[in-house]
Design a protein around this motif. Structure first.
Motif, PDB file in Angstrom:
ATOM      1  N   ILE A   9     153.528  80.001  34.751  1.00 29.45           N
ATOM      2  CA  ILE A   9     152.851  79.222  34.223  1.00 29.45           C
ATOM      3  C   ILE A   9     152.270  78.090  34.848  1.00 29.45           C
ATOM      4  O   ILE A   9     150.967  77.477  35.033  1.00 29.45           O
ATOM      5  N   ALA A  10     153.243  77.368  35.453  1.00 28.67           N
ATOM      6  CA  ALA A  10     152.876  76.188  36.267  1.00 28.67           C
ATOM      7  C   ALA A  10     152.078  76.447  37.484  1.00 28.67           C
ATOM      8  O   ALA A  10     151.209  75.712  37.899  1.00 28.67           O
ATOM      9  N   TYR A  11     152.410  77.550  38.211  1.00 30.10           N
ATOM     10  CA  TYR A  11     151.651  77.707  39.361  1.00 30.10           C
ATOM     11  C   TYR A  11     150.066  78.140  39.028  1.00 30.10           C
ATOM     12  O   TYR A  11     149.211  77.817  39.562  1.00 30.10           O
ATOM     13  N   LEU A  12     150.071  79.008  37.939  1.00 31.09           N
ATOM     14  CA  LEU A  12     148.578  79.214  37.361  1.00 31.09           C
ATOM     15  C   LEU A  12     147.711  77.876  36.893  1.00 31.09           C
ATOM     16  O   LEU A  12     146.611  77.701  37.269  1.00 31.09           O
ATOM     17  N   THR A  14     148.156  75.219  38.079  1.00 30.27           N
ATOM     18  CA  THR A  14     147.926  74.220  39.447  1.00 30.27           C
ATOM     19  C   THR A  14     146.901  74.815  40.323  1.00 30.27           C
ATOM     20  O   THR A  14     145.946  74.182  40.714  1.00 30.27           O
ATOM     21  N   ASN A  15     146.940  76.213  40.428  1.00 29.30           N
ATOM     22  CA  ASN A  15     146.085  76.852  41.341  1.00 29.30           C
ATOM     23  C   ASN A  15     144.990  77.790  40.833  1.00 29.30           C
ATOM     24  O   ASN A  15     144.101  78.104  41.570  1.00 29.30           O
ATOM     25  N   VAL A  16     145.216  78.221  39.388  1.00 31.52           N
ATOM     26  CA  VAL A  16     143.915  79.129  38.938  1.00 31.52           C
ATOM     27  C   VAL A  16     143.698  78.531  37.619  1.00 31.52           C
ATOM     28  O   VAL A  16     143.788  79.003  36.665  1.00 31.52           O
ATOM     29  N   SER A  17     143.354  77.317  37.520  1.00 27.35           N
ATOM     30  CA  SER A  17     143.094  76.810  36.237  1.00 27.35           C
ATOM     31  C   SER A  17     141.706  77.269  35.556  1.00 27.35           C
ATOM     32  O   SER A  17     141.640  77.289  34.190  1.00 27.35           O
ATOM     33  N   GLN A  18     140.846  77.693  36.083  1.00 26.51           N
ATOM     34  CA  GLN A  18     139.414  78.042  35.505  1.00 26.51           C
ATOM     35  C   GLN A  18     139.433  79.276  34.831  1.00 26.51           C
ATOM     36  O   GLN A  18     140.245  79.995  35.454  1.00 26.51           O
ATOM     37  N   ALA A  19     138.794  79.524  33.522  1.00 27.96           N
ATOM     38  CA  ALA A  19     138.872  80.697  32.743  1.00 27.96           C
ATOM     39  C   ALA A  19     138.202  81.824  33.507  1.00 27.96           C
ATOM     40  O   ALA A  19     138.870  82.792  33.399  1.00 27.96           O
ATOM     41  N   LYS A  20     137.246  81.558  34.390  1.00 27.11           N
ATOM     42  CA  LYS A  20     136.688  82.802  34.990  1.00 27.11           C
ATOM     43  C   LYS A  20     137.614  83.240  36.087  1.00 27.11           C
ATOM     44  O   LYS A  20     137.641  84.422  36.204  1.00 27.11           O
ATOM     45  N   LEU A  53     140.650  83.158  36.040  1.00 28.84           N
ATOM     46  CA  LEU A  53     141.992  83.490  35.296  1.00 28.84           C
ATOM     47  C   LEU A  53     141.596  84.808  34.880  1.00 28.84           C
ATOM     48  O   LEU A  53     142.310  85.826  35.038  1.00 28.84           O
ATOM     49  N   ARG A  54     140.469  85.274  34.175  1.00 21.82           N
ATOM     50  CA  ARG A  54     139.695  86.545  33.794  1.00 21.82           C
ATOM     51  C   ARG A  54     139.685  87.168  34.971  1.00 21.82           C
ATOM     52  O   ARG A  54     140.229  88.807  35.022  1.00 21.82           O
ATOM     53  N   SER A  55     139.354  86.825  36.234  1.00 18.82           N
ATOM     54  CA  SER A  55     138.994  87.860  37.382  1.00 18.82           C
ATOM     55  C   SER A  55     140.414  88.070  37.910  1.00 18.82           C
ATOM     56  O   SER A  55     140.911  89.510  38.159  1.00 18.82           O
ATOM     57  N   LEU A  56     141.702  87.319  37.657  1.00 19.58           N
ATOM     58  CA  LEU A  56     142.963  87.704  38.061  1.00 19.58           C
ATOM     59  C   LEU A  56     143.352  88.654  37.116  1.00 19.58           C
ATOM     60  O   LEU A  56     144.021  89.713  37.728  1.00 19.58           O
ATOM     61  N   ALA A  57     143.172  88.532  35.888  1.00 23.22           N
ATOM     62  CA  ALA A  57     143.838  89.595  35.131  1.00 23.22           C
ATOM     63  C   ALA A  57     143.214  90.763  35.128  1.00 23.22           C
ATOM     64  O   ALA A  57     143.908  91.823  35.082  1.00 23.22           O
ATOM     65  N   LYS A  58     141.771  90.762  35.415  1.00 25.20           N
ATOM     66  CA  LYS A  58     141.218  92.235  35.737  1.00 25.20           C
ATOM     67  C   LYS A  58     141.748  92.923  37.083  1.00 25.20           C
ATOM     68  O   LYS A  58     142.023  93.967  36.991  1.00 25.20           O
ATOM     69  N   GLU A  59     141.887  91.950  38.164  1.00 26.99           N
ATOM     70  CA  GLU A  59     142.656  92.605  39.186  1.00 26.99           C
ATOM     71  C   GLU A  59     143.827  93.367  38.866  1.00 26.99           C
ATOM     72  O   GLU A  59     144.244  94.082  39.569  1.00 26.99           O
ATOM     73  N   LEU A  60     144.740  92.533  38.033  1.00 28.84           N
ATOM     74  CA  LEU A  60     145.944  93.036  37.464  1.00 28.84           C
ATOM     75  C   LEU A  60     145.676  94.231  36.531  1.00 28.84           C
ATOM     76  O   LEU A  60     146.883  94.856  36.089  1.00 28.84           O
ATOM     77  N   ASP A  61     144.574  94.604  36.189  1.00 28.16           N
ATOM     78  CA  ASP A  61     144.243  95.942  35.325  1.00 28.16           C
ATOM     79  C   ASP A  61     144.866  95.619  33.915  1.00 28.16           C
ATOM     80  O   ASP A  61     145.513  96.337  33.257  1.00 28.16           O
ATOM     81  N   ASP A  84     140.133  86.014  23.663  1.00 24.46           N
ATOM     82  CA  ASP A  84     141.568  85.436  24.571  1.00 24.46           C
ATOM     83  C   ASP A  84     141.241  83.918  24.960  1.00 24.46           C
ATOM     84  O   ASP A  84     140.427  83.753  25.817  1.00 24.46           O
ATOM     85  N   LYS A  85     141.987  82.819  24.538  1.00 21.96           N
ATOM     86  CA  LYS A  85     141.820  81.482  25.298  1.00 21.96           C
ATOM     87  C   LYS A  85     142.801  81.741  26.554  1.00 21.96           C
ATOM     88  O   LYS A  85     143.549  82.460  26.867  1.00 21.96           O
ATOM     89  N   ILE A  86     142.367  80.698  27.092  1.00 22.53           N
ATOM     90  CA  ILE A  86     143.226  80.407  28.723  1.00 22.53           C
ATOM     91  C   ILE A  86     144.610  80.329  28.161  1.00 22.53           C
ATOM     92  O   ILE A  86     145.405  81.046  29.260  1.00 22.53           O
ATOM     93  N   ALA A  87     145.206  79.939  27.285  1.00 20.19           N
ATOM     94  CA  ALA A  87     146.852  80.159  27.305  1.00 20.19           C
ATOM     95  C   ALA A  87     147.278  81.499  27.112  1.00 20.19           C
ATOM     96  O   ALA A  87     148.188  81.869  27.610  1.00 20.19           O
ATOM     97  N   ASN A  88     146.284  82.309  26.468  1.00 16.74           N
ATOM     98  CA  ASN A  88     146.725  83.402  26.128  1.00 16.74           C
ATOM     99  C   ASN A  88     146.513  84.607  27.345  1.00 16.74           C
ATOM    100  O   ASN A  88     147.620  85.417  27.700  1.00 16.74           O
ATOM    101  N   ILE A  89     145.529  84.189  28.256  1.00 17.02           N
ATOM    102  CA  ILE A  89     145.349  84.823  29.479  1.00 17.02           C
ATOM    103  C   ILE A  89     146.428  84.541  30.717  1.00 17.02           C
ATOM    104  O   ILE A  89     147.216  85.438  31.392  1.00 17.02           O
ATOM    105  N   ILE A  90     146.907  83.161  30.518  1.00 22.98           N
ATOM    106  CA  ILE A  90     147.948  82.872  31.325  1.00 22.98           C
ATOM    107  C   ILE A  90     149.334  83.644  31.045  1.00 22.98           C
ATOM    108  O   ILE A  90     149.804  84.154  31.884  1.00 22.98           O
ATOM    109  N   ASP A  91     149.335  83.598  29.609  1.00 28.47           N
ATOM    110  CA  ASP A  91     150.650  84.334  29.063  1.00 28.47           C
ATOM    111  C   ASP A  91     150.646  85.796  29.587  1.00 28.47           C
ATOM    112  O   ASP A  91     151.656  86.278  29.939  1.00 28.47           O
TER     113      ASP A  91
END
Lengths: 146, 306
Positions: A80-83, A85-91, A93-101, A108-115
């Motif tokens: 959570i701390a890493y994200l 610090t390093n990937v704080s924008q919703a867009k 985070l969504r791209s990262l989630a997409k990459e992880l399939d 989903d809010k930012i906190a949900n996506i991070i979780d």
């Protein structure tokens, strides 16, 4: 004759540039132009040297770097701390989630996506190790020493 | 003869339907299969024989429960005397192969208590000897079968009680059906931990000289096969895919093939006594499910080397 041809080619090129810009206008702006209550302003600036494809590749490399970093972490808190610090924008985070399939909802809010990202990269290993009575740190050490 | 246990800690993952179809498809491909139902719910049994036939012909003295009881009473019956050949499925097999069955019993659940009382001993040596004797009981029974089978499939209950452990000790391979969801994939971890504990205990005791030679065991997880998959756009839905990937990432072998969910095909199929894989559907979703089962069985055969 050659000069005329060169001039026509130049005009054609400029019109294409204008046409490209016009095609990106939204319907509201077009309506204002049509009514004569707005005018076009042409600004000449250097072209963005990075193509869309190149930009996508750079983004993918960044995403993979974040995924690799998350896989190296042992606890959900670290993730959570890493994200944050390093990937704080919703867009991003969504791209990262997409990459992880991952299954991300529009709502989903930012906190949900991070979780969800943390669960998919760190959480599943932590719970598996806990159930199997193993230590994730120990495992990592074992792998590194191989 | 290969012995494979099919098990998951989590119930409701389609284990018995998978076992019945695996047995049927292996037999269709010419194998001689013995299916042993160790689950007190007896779902595998009732996938091949009707409850009426079971009550009339098997309940009293032709189930795996009777075999465990006869051992407890000191007058062991041969495992082979419990074997039955279900009619409907074998008729559908058209003599290509054969499925035999050792039926389960709803009262099998009580056998665990009986076995637990026999585990103790006056001293450590006796306790270890009892542990090995009780846990290797089914392995010894299968080994003494007169009839030769290509493969023995043991349908285990979703727990790790003593009856289940006898199945694991008898098996050289473990097949784990699982739904790709949070709780089912956790069931895989519970199972692997229990498996590891059992193998460690058993082999530790087997190493001790107890006056008899007991072989060490090393059951191998042949793989996780994902079941009840919801498919959209020719692939599992995005809510299920992460769990499939995570299981692979944890180093657990996973079958490439999977079985999609189809409520209509599985809801009443067991009533006919013939697993769906033996039905020749002309097309549509039903035939896709059958193709997926066939694909899984091909992978199973390759992995097991039979």
């Amino acid at each position: 004759m050659a000069n005329l041809k060169n001039d026509l080619e130049l005009v054609a090129h400029l019109l294409r540039e204008v046409a490209n810009q016009l095609s990106s206008l939204d319907s509201g702006s077009i309506e204002l132009l049509q009514k004569g209550v707005a005018c076009l302003e042409i600004v000449v600036k250097p072209k963005d040297r990075m193509t869309n494809r190149k930009r996508q590749n750079v983004a993918l490399v960044d995403m993979q770097r974040h995924i690799d970093a998350l896989y190296r972490l042992d606890s959900r808190d670290q993730g959570i701390a890493y994200l944050q610090t390093n990937v704080s924008q919703a867009k991003e985070l969504r791209s990262l989630a997409k990459e992880l399939d991952l299954h991300i909802l529009r709502s989903d809010k930012i906190a949900n996506i991070i979780d969800k990202i943390v669960e998919a990269t760190i959480g599943f290993r932590a719970r598996s190790a806990a159930i199997r009575g193993e230590s994730t740190k120990k495992d990592r050490g074992d792998n590194e020493s191989k | 003869m290969k012995v494979v246990s099919i098990i998951n800690y989590k119930g409701g993952v389609g284990k018995t339907i998978l076992t019945a179809n695996l047995a049927a498809e292996l037999a269709w491909r010419g194998k001689k299969v013995l299916a042993i139902d160790m689950d007190p719910q007896a779902s595998l049994t009732f996938s091949f024989v009707t409850p009426e036939k079971w009550t009339k012909e098997y309940e009293k003295d032709k189930t795996i429960k009777n075999w465990f009881e006869s051992n407890d009473l000191g007058i062991p019956t041969e495992l082979s005397t419990l074997i039955v050949t279900p009619q409907a499925v074998n008729k559908a097999l058209q003599k290509r192969g054969q499925i035999d069955l050792i039926a389960s019993h709803l009262g099998l659940i009580n056998i665990d208590l009986e076995l637990a009382t026999q585990l103790g001993g006056a001293n450590m040596k006796q306790a270890k000897s009892n542990f090995l004797r009780i846990h290797s009981r089914l392995a010894d029974g299968i080994e003494s079968l007169d009839e030769e089978y290509d493969i023995v499939l043991i349908d285990c209950p979703p727990n790790f009680n003593i009856v289940t452990k006898t199945a694991i000790v008898a098996s050289e391979s473990i097949l784990i059906p699982a739904k790709p969801d949070y709780l089912s994939t956790m069931g895989i971890d519970y199972l692997l931990r229990s498996l590891n504990d059992l193998v460690t205990d058993y082999n530790d005791y087997a190493k001790v000289d107890l006056g008899s030679s007991t072989e060490e065991i090393s059951p191998e997880v042949i793989g996780v096969v994902f079941t009840m998959i919801q498919v959209y756009g020719e692939q599992p839905i995005s809510a299920q895919r992460p769990y499939m990937k995570q299981t692979k990432k944890l180093g657990v072998p996973v079958f490439d093939s999977y079985i999609r969910e189809n409520k209509s095909i599985v809801s009443d199929a067991p009533a006919s006594g013939v697993p769906v894989v033996l039905n020749r559907f002309p097309g549509g979703t039903h035939s896709i499910v059958v193709s997926e089962i066939e694909e899984f069985v091909s992978e199973f055969i390759t992995k097991l080397g039979i």
